[in-house]
Scaffold this motif. Structure first.
Motif, short mmCIF file in Angstrom:
data_model
loop_
_atom_site.label_atom_id
_atom_site.label_comp_id
_atom_site.label_asym_id
_atom_site.label_seq_id
_atom_site.Cartn_x
_atom_site.Cartn_y
_atom_site.Cartn_z
N ASN A 26 0.82 -1.22 0.00
CA ASN A 26 0.00 0.00 0.00
C ASN A 26 0.85 1.27 0.00
O ASN A 26 0.33 2.37 -0.21
CB ASN A 26 -0.92 0.01 1.22
N PHE A 27 2.16 1.10 0.26
CA PHE A 27 3.06 2.25 0.34
C PHE A 27 3.52 2.63 -1.06
O PHE A 27 4.58 2.20 -1.51
CB PHE A 27 4.26 1.93 1.24
N LYS A 28 2.73 3.42 -1.75
CA LYS A 28 3.06 3.88 -3.09
C LYS A 28 3.65 5.29 -2.98
O LYS A 28 2.93 6.25 -2.72
CB LYS A 28 1.82 3.85 -3.97
N ASP A 29 4.96 5.39 -3.16
CA ASP A 29 5.62 6.67 -2.93
C ASP A 29 6.16 7.31 -4.21
O ASP A 29 7.08 8.10 -4.18
CB ASP A 29 6.76 6.50 -1.91
N ILE A 33 2.76 12.29 -1.17
CA ILE A 33 1.68 11.84 -0.28
C ILE A 33 1.98 12.35 1.12
O ILE A 33 3.09 12.78 1.43
CB ILE A 33 1.54 10.30 -0.24
N ILE A 35 2.17 10.91 4.85
CA ILE A 35 2.26 9.68 5.64
C ILE A 35 1.81 10.04 7.05
O ILE A 35 2.38 10.93 7.69
CB ILE A 35 3.69 9.14 5.64
N ASN A 136 -3.09 12.43 -1.51
CA ASN A 136 -3.66 11.34 -0.72
C ASN A 136 -2.89 11.13 0.57
O ASN A 136 -1.74 11.57 0.72
CB ASN A 136 -3.68 10.06 -1.55
N ILE A 137 -3.55 10.46 1.51
CA ILE A 137 -2.96 10.20 2.82
C ILE A 137 -2.76 8.70 3.01
O ILE A 137 -3.66 7.91 2.75
CB ILE A 137 -3.86 10.73 3.95
N LEU A 138 -1.58 8.33 3.47
CA LEU A 138 -1.29 6.93 3.75
C LEU A 138 -1.39 6.70 5.26
O LEU A 138 -0.54 7.14 6.02
CB LEU A 138 0.12 6.56 3.27
N MET A 159 -4.45 3.67 0.81
CA MET A 159 -4.44 5.12 0.75
C MET A 159 -5.85 5.71 0.90
O MET A 159 -6.82 5.15 0.41
CB MET A 159 -3.87 5.55 -0.60
N GLU A 161 -8.03 8.54 -0.42
CA GLU A 161 -8.01 9.42 -1.59
C GLU A 161 -8.85 10.68 -1.33
O GLU A 161 -10.04 10.60 -1.03
CB GLU A 161 -8.52 8.66 -2.81
N LYS A 184 -9.13 4.78 10.13
CA LYS A 184 -8.22 3.98 9.31
C LYS A 184 -6.96 3.61 10.11
O LYS A 184 -6.44 2.50 10.01
CB LYS A 184 -7.83 4.73 8.04
#
Length: 196
Positions: A26-29, A33, A35, A136-138, A159, A161, A184
Motif C-alpha cells: 500500500n506504500f506507493k511513494d 503523499i 504519511i 492522498n494520505i497513507l 491510501m 483518496e 483507518k
C-alpha cells in the motif's frame, strides 16, 4: 545526511527489535503523499523512515529547534518546526512546499505522543493540508512497546483518496477526512474507537 542516518539506524533497529510490516504494497511513494500514523514513542519517525528509500519530511514541535546545535541537525534532516499552540502559517506553507516539490510529508495527526485512542486527540491539520493540495494520505499504525528485543508491528493501510471529498464544503470535508483518518489508523483497536 538523512539517508546515511536512516541506513545506520535501520541496522540498529533490526538488531534490537523484531520488526514486522504488513501491507507494504500500500506504500506507493511515486507521487507526493502525506504519511500519517499514530504516535506513542520518539522512535516512531525512524520506523516510518525505514519503510521507504525516499526522504520523509516530518513535521515536529518547534521546541526541538530551541538550541542552535539541535536546530542545525534537524534542519539538515528536513524536519519542519511547528508551533503546536498557535496557527503556524509558516509551517503550513513549508508543508505545501514539500508536497509541491513532489516529496513525502510525514505528520502525526494527534500532534504529539499519545497513549489513549480517542478521536478528540486528532488535529485537523493533516486533512487541511491534504485537501488544499489534493494529495492522498497513507494511514499507518505502529504497535510497539519499544522494549529491547520486543516486536514492532507496522500496519500500512490502503491510501485515503482526497478526491472522495471533492463534493463537500471545505469545513465538512476537513471534518470527514479527519474522522476517516482516525478510523483507518486505529481500526479494530480498543479505546474510544467504537464511540462513533
Amino acid at each position: 545526511m538523512y539517508r546515511f542516518l536512516v541506513a545506520i539506524v535501520s541496522v540498529l533497529v533490526k538488531i534490537i527489535y523484531r520488526v514486522k510490516v504488513n501491507g507494504i504494497e500500500n506504500f506507493k511513494d511515486d507521487k507526493p503523499i502525506i504519511i500519517s500514523a499514530n504516535h506513542t514513542h520518539i522512535f516512531d519517525p525512524v520506523i516510518l523512515a525505514m519503510l521507504t528509500k525516499r526522504q520523509i519530511f516530518f513535521l515536529s514541535k518547534k521546541e526541538i529547534f530551541e538550541k542552535k546545535l539541535s536546530a542545525k541537525f534537524f534542519t539538515k534532516l528536513g524536519v519542519i518546526p511547528i508551533d503546536r499552540e498557535n496557527t503556524d502559517l509558516k509551517a503550513i506553507k513549508s508543508c505545501f512546499r514539500v508536497i509541491r516539490n513532489g516529496d513525502l510529508l510525514g505528520i502525526f495527526p494527534e500532534g504529539t505522543r499519545v497513549k489513549t485512542i480517542d478521536i478528540n486527540n486528532m488535529k485537523k491539520g493533516v486533512a487541511l493540508i491534504a485537501l488544499k493540495n489534493k494529495v492522498n494520505i497513507l494511514p499507518i499504525h505502529i504497535e510497539a512497546s519499544y522494549k529491547i528485543f520486543s516486536k514492532i508491528t507496522v500496519d500500512v493501510y490502503p491510501m485515503i483518496e482526497t478526491n472522495n471529498f471533492d463534493n463537500m464544503e471545505d469545513s465538512e470535508a476537513i471534518d470527514k477526512l479527519t474522522e476517516e483518518l482516525f478510523y483507518k489508523i486505529y481500526q479494530g483497536r480498543d479505546g474510544n474507537i467504537c464511540s462513533r
